[in-house]
Design an enzyme around this catalytic site. Structure first.
Site, short mmCIF file in Angstrom:
data_model
loop_
_atom_site.label_atom_id
_atom_site.label_comp_id
_atom_site.label_asym_id
_atom_site.label_seq_id
_atom_site.Cartn_x
_atom_site.Cartn_y
_atom_site.Cartn_z
N LYS A 2 -5.34 6.21 -42.24
CA LYS A 2 -4.27 5.23 -42.49
C LYS A 2 -4.15 4.29 -41.29
O LYS A 2 -3.97 3.07 -41.45
CB LYS A 2 -2.93 5.93 -42.75
CG LYS A 2 -2.84 6.70 -44.06
CD LYS A 2 -2.95 5.83 -45.30
CE LYS A 2 -1.78 4.91 -45.52
NZ LYS A 2 -1.93 4.17 -46.81
N THR A 54 2.30 4.55 -43.33
CA THR A 54 3.09 5.77 -43.16
C THR A 54 3.56 5.97 -41.72
O THR A 54 2.88 5.53 -40.78
CB THR A 54 2.24 6.99 -43.59
OG1 THR A 54 2.87 8.19 -43.18
CG2 THR A 54 0.84 6.96 -42.98
N ASP A 55 4.66 6.71 -41.56
CA ASP A 55 5.13 7.05 -40.21
C ASP A 55 4.14 7.96 -39.48
O ASP A 55 4.19 8.10 -38.26
CB ASP A 55 6.52 7.71 -40.26
CG ASP A 55 6.59 9.00 -41.07
OD1 ASP A 55 5.56 9.42 -41.62
OD2 ASP A 55 7.70 9.59 -41.16
N GLU A 56 3.22 8.58 -40.25
CA GLU A 56 2.28 9.53 -39.62
C GLU A 56 1.34 8.85 -38.64
O GLU A 56 0.73 9.51 -37.80
CB GLU A 56 1.45 10.24 -40.69
CG GLU A 56 2.28 11.16 -41.54
CD GLU A 56 1.50 12.38 -42.05
OE1 GLU A 56 0.40 12.65 -41.54
OE2 GLU A 56 2.03 13.04 -42.95
N TYR A 69 -6.11 12.27 -42.42
CA TYR A 69 -5.34 11.36 -43.27
C TYR A 69 -4.70 10.26 -42.43
O TYR A 69 -4.89 9.06 -42.68
CB TYR A 69 -4.26 12.14 -44.05
CG TYR A 69 -3.16 11.25 -44.59
CD1 TYR A 69 -3.41 10.31 -45.59
CD2 TYR A 69 -1.85 11.34 -44.09
CE1 TYR A 69 -2.40 9.48 -46.07
CE2 TYR A 69 -0.84 10.52 -44.56
CZ TYR A 69 -1.12 9.59 -45.55
OH TYR A 69 -0.12 8.77 -46.02
P1 NAD Z 1 -0.27 9.40 -54.57
O1 NAD Z 1 -1.32 10.32 -54.03
O2 NAD Z 1 0.81 9.95 -55.43
O3 NAD Z 1 -0.97 8.22 -55.41
C1 NAD Z 1 -2.10 7.53 -54.95
C2 NAD Z 1 -2.61 6.68 -56.11
O4 NAD Z 1 -3.76 5.95 -55.65
C3 NAD Z 1 -3.08 7.50 -57.34
O5 NAD Z 1 -2.62 6.92 -58.52
C4 NAD Z 1 -4.61 7.45 -57.24
O6 NAD Z 1 -5.24 7.56 -58.50
C5 NAD Z 1 -4.81 6.07 -56.61
N1 NAD Z 1 -6.08 5.94 -55.89
C6 NAD Z 1 -6.61 6.78 -54.96
N2 NAD Z 1 -7.78 6.32 -54.52
C7 NAD Z 1 -8.00 5.13 -55.16
C8 NAD Z 1 -9.04 4.17 -55.11
N3 NAD Z 1 -10.11 4.33 -54.32
N4 NAD Z 1 -8.93 3.08 -55.89
C9 NAD Z 1 -7.86 2.91 -56.73
N5 NAD Z 1 -6.86 3.80 -56.81
C10 NAD Z 1 -6.93 4.90 -56.03
O7 NAD Z 1 0.32 8.64 -53.31
P2 NAD Z 1 1.81 8.20 -52.94
O8 NAD Z 1 2.52 9.36 -52.36
O9 NAD Z 1 2.37 7.47 -54.08
O10 NAD Z 1 1.50 7.19 -51.74
C11 NAD Z 1 1.29 5.82 -51.97
C12 NAD Z 1 1.11 5.13 -50.62
O11 NAD Z 1 2.26 5.34 -49.81
C13 NAD Z 1 -0.08 5.66 -49.80
O12 NAD Z 1 -0.67 4.58 -49.13
C14 NAD Z 1 0.56 6.61 -48.79
O13 NAD Z 1 -0.21 6.68 -47.61
C15 NAD Z 1 1.89 5.91 -48.56
N6 NAD Z 1 2.99 6.78 -48.13
C16 NAD Z 1 3.38 7.86 -48.89
C17 NAD Z 1 4.46 8.63 -48.48
C18 NAD Z 1 4.94 9.82 -49.27
O14 NAD Z 1 5.81 10.55 -48.78
N7 NAD Z 1 4.45 10.04 -50.50
C19 NAD Z 1 5.15 8.30 -47.29
C20 NAD Z 1 4.70 7.22 -46.53
C21 NAD Z 1 3.63 6.45 -46.98
O1 DAU Z 2 5.42 11.19 -43.40
C1 DAU Z 2 4.88 10.49 -44.49
C2 DAU Z 2 3.82 11.34 -45.14
O2 DAU Z 2 4.51 12.36 -45.85
C3 DAU Z 2 2.91 10.57 -46.10
O3 DAU Z 2 2.20 9.61 -45.38
C4 DAU Z 2 1.94 11.53 -46.80
O4 DAU Z 2 1.16 10.85 -47.75
C5 DAU Z 2 2.74 12.62 -47.48
O5 DAU Z 2 1.84 13.59 -48.02
C6 DAU Z 2 3.69 13.30 -46.49
O6 DAU Z 2 2.96 14.07 -45.51
P1 DAU Z 2 3.51 15.49 -45.00
O7 DAU Z 2 2.38 16.27 -44.47
O8 DAU Z 2 4.71 15.32 -44.15
O9 DAU Z 2 4.03 16.06 -46.44
P2 DAU Z 2 3.88 17.48 -47.12
O10 DAU Z 2 4.73 17.45 -48.34
O11 DAU Z 2 2.47 17.90 -47.26
O12 DAU Z 2 4.57 18.44 -46.05
C7 DAU Z 2 5.90 18.23 -45.60
C8 DAU Z 2 6.24 19.32 -44.60
O13 DAU Z 2 6.25 20.59 -45.27
C9 DAU Z 2 5.20 19.47 -43.49
O14 DAU Z 2 5.84 19.80 -42.27
C10 DAU Z 2 4.33 20.63 -43.95
C11 DAU Z 2 5.29 21.50 -44.71
N1 DAU Z 2 4.69 22.26 -45.85
C12 DAU Z 2 3.95 21.57 -46.75
C13 DAU Z 2 3.37 22.22 -47.84
C14 DAU Z 2 2.55 21.45 -48.84
C15 DAU Z 2 4.90 23.63 -45.98
O15 DAU Z 2 5.59 24.25 -45.14
N2 DAU Z 2 4.32 24.27 -47.02
C16 DAU Z 2 3.56 23.62 -47.96
O16 DAU Z 2 3.04 24.29 -48.90
#
Ligand code: NAD
Ligand code: DAU
Length: 332
Positions: free
Chosen positions: A151, A123-125, A147
């Site tokens: 990562k 992730t970019d985080e 988190y």
């Molecule tokens: P998500 O939370 O929707 O899904 C995670 C999945 O992993 C679920 O199906 C869960 O059951 C499974 N899981 C969790 N722990 C596990 C374990 N110990 N063993 C096997 N399975 C397990 O997540 P997502 O948003 O689809 O993210 C997927 C990947 O992409 C993650 O690595 C996350 O850090 C990365 N990522 C997500 C975003 C985003 O915006 N969603 C952005 C950048 C990177």
């Molecule tokens: O940047 C990539 C990341 O994006 C991934 O690695 C993470 O898995 C994913 O959860 C996401 O993280 P963020 O913290 O950026 O996403 P979130 O949707 O939780 O929040 C996005 C922005 O919105 C953040 O600035 C917080 C704000 N927010 C979030 C929630 C849930 C609110 O203002 N209110 C809310 O209720």
């Protein structure tokens, strides 16, 4: 190609599996998923009967199981993770376990079984908050919450296996994804579904934090490209190239759902809330990737998807989610 996708029942994982089965008719996929609250078999209902798809219920921290399912695959793509920042502030243990120890378990299996490729999804985080400019793959990691720190730990371990053992790992670091099948704790689906239910949308702090939005299908094509054309030991940033302040995003969602701005409810800021993320994505663009979806169209399609799939998200907003949400915001 036979691929093992971990975390395939989550948001990006399920979209990615559907992409692979559609774009590569000769490929087969094994999905290893623990089915935590974020994993949902309904996300892949349409491919369940495809003979090229198999599901294994299990944990990536289980070394014996991982070795069993990884035997004979051409590549492992690790999308299994604990992913929600707010949860990592309350219960970090699971983040350290899956996002660090789980990566270690996969690395050991890939090394021992001599699997040709492990693509680890990050992730970019991990770069931390960026006030100006954009993060490059070579920038130092400065994560600021449990988190992103977990990562970053997984990333560093993967790169260390490349340095010391030449374990063939690649990493993608993407910006914020949105689209169908995203668990409604993340801001886009939470705000869409709350708005559809005429409930307040809780906007953190001053609402001026910036995220760079990437449509999940564009991330899937980037992951697929890196899997097939990326170079071992390399990191690839995948940015949507569309930076938006949270308040602007919220107004767009309310407009698309046809709801009034009076639903916006300013709430206490997230502790350690990163102000802005931004990625320099030149490297993956040089491989031939570019996002194909315009942000406005993709957001409208996403709102339409949640409108049409109430039966998917409504059960998710009761039970475990309800308890979590009430702990955060009280009973509204
Ligand atoms: P998500 O939370 O929707 O899904 C995670 C999945 O992993 C679920 O199906 C869960 O059951 C499974 N899981 C969790 N722990 C596990 C374990 N110990 N063993 C096997 N399975 C397990 O997540 P997502 O948003 O689809 O993210 C997927 C990947 O992409 C993650 O690595 C996350 O850090 C990365 N990522 C997500 C975003 C985003 O915006 N969603 C952005 C950048 C990177
Ligand atoms: O940047 C990539 C990341 O994006 C991934 O690695 C993470 O898995 C994913 O959860 C996401 O993280 P963020 O913290 O950026 O996403 P979130 O949707 O939780 O929040 C996005 C922005 O919105 C953040 O600035 C917080 C704000 N927010 C979030 C929630 C849930 C609110 O203002 N209110 C809310 O209720």
């Amino acid at each position: 190609m036979k691929v093992l996708v971990t975390g395939g029942s989550g948001f990006i994982g399920s979209n990615f599996i559907r992409h692979v089965l559609t774009a590569h008719p000769d490929d087969s996929v094994v999905n290893l998923d623990k089915l935590t609250y974020a994993g949902n078999p309904a996300n892949l209902k349409d491919v369940e009967r495809d003979p090229r798809y198999a599901f294994v219920h299990g944990d990536i921290c289980d070394a014996t199981l991982v070795r069993d399912v990884a035997q004979g695959v051409d590549a492992v793509i690790n999308l299994a993770a604990s992913t929600h920042v707010d949860r990592s502030l309350m219960e970090p243990d699971e983040f350290l376990r899956t996002d660090v120890f789980g990566v270690f378990t996969l690395l050991e299996a890939v090394k021992e079984l001599k699997i040709p490729r492990l693509l680890h999804i990050s992730t970019d985080e991990v770069y931390g908050s960026v006030e100006r400019g954009s993060s490059r793959e070579s920038d130092p990691l400065r994560p600021s919450n449990p988190y992103s720190a977990s990562k970053a730990g997984g990333d560093l371990l993967a790169l260390a296996y490349w340095q010391t053992h030449r374990t063939p790992v690649l990493i993608t670091r993407s910006s914020n994804n949105f689209g169908p099948y995203q668990y409604p704790e993340k801001v886009v689906p939470l705000f869409i579904t709350n708005a559809l239910e005429d409930k307040p949308v809780p906007l953190y702090g001053d609402g001026r934090n910036v995220r760079d939005w990437l449509y999940v299908l564009d991330n899937c094509t980037a992951i697929d490209l890196v899997l097939r054309r990326g170079k071992d030991g390399q990191v690839y940033n995948i940015g949507g190239g569309h930076e938006v302040e949270n308040l602007v995003l919220t107004r767009q969602i309310l407009q698309l759902t046809g709801k009034p701005e009076t639903l916006i409810q300013p709430v206490r800021d997230r502790p350690g809330h990163d102000r802005r993320y931004a990625l320099d994505s030149k490297k993956v663009r040089q491989l031939g990737w570019a996002p194909r979806h315009r942000f406005g169209d993709a957001l409208a399609a996403t709102v339409a998807w949640y409108r049409e799939h109430e039966a998917w998200w409504r059960p998710l907003k009761s039970g475990e989610f309800r308890a979590y949400y009430e702990k955060q915001y009280g009973n509204r």
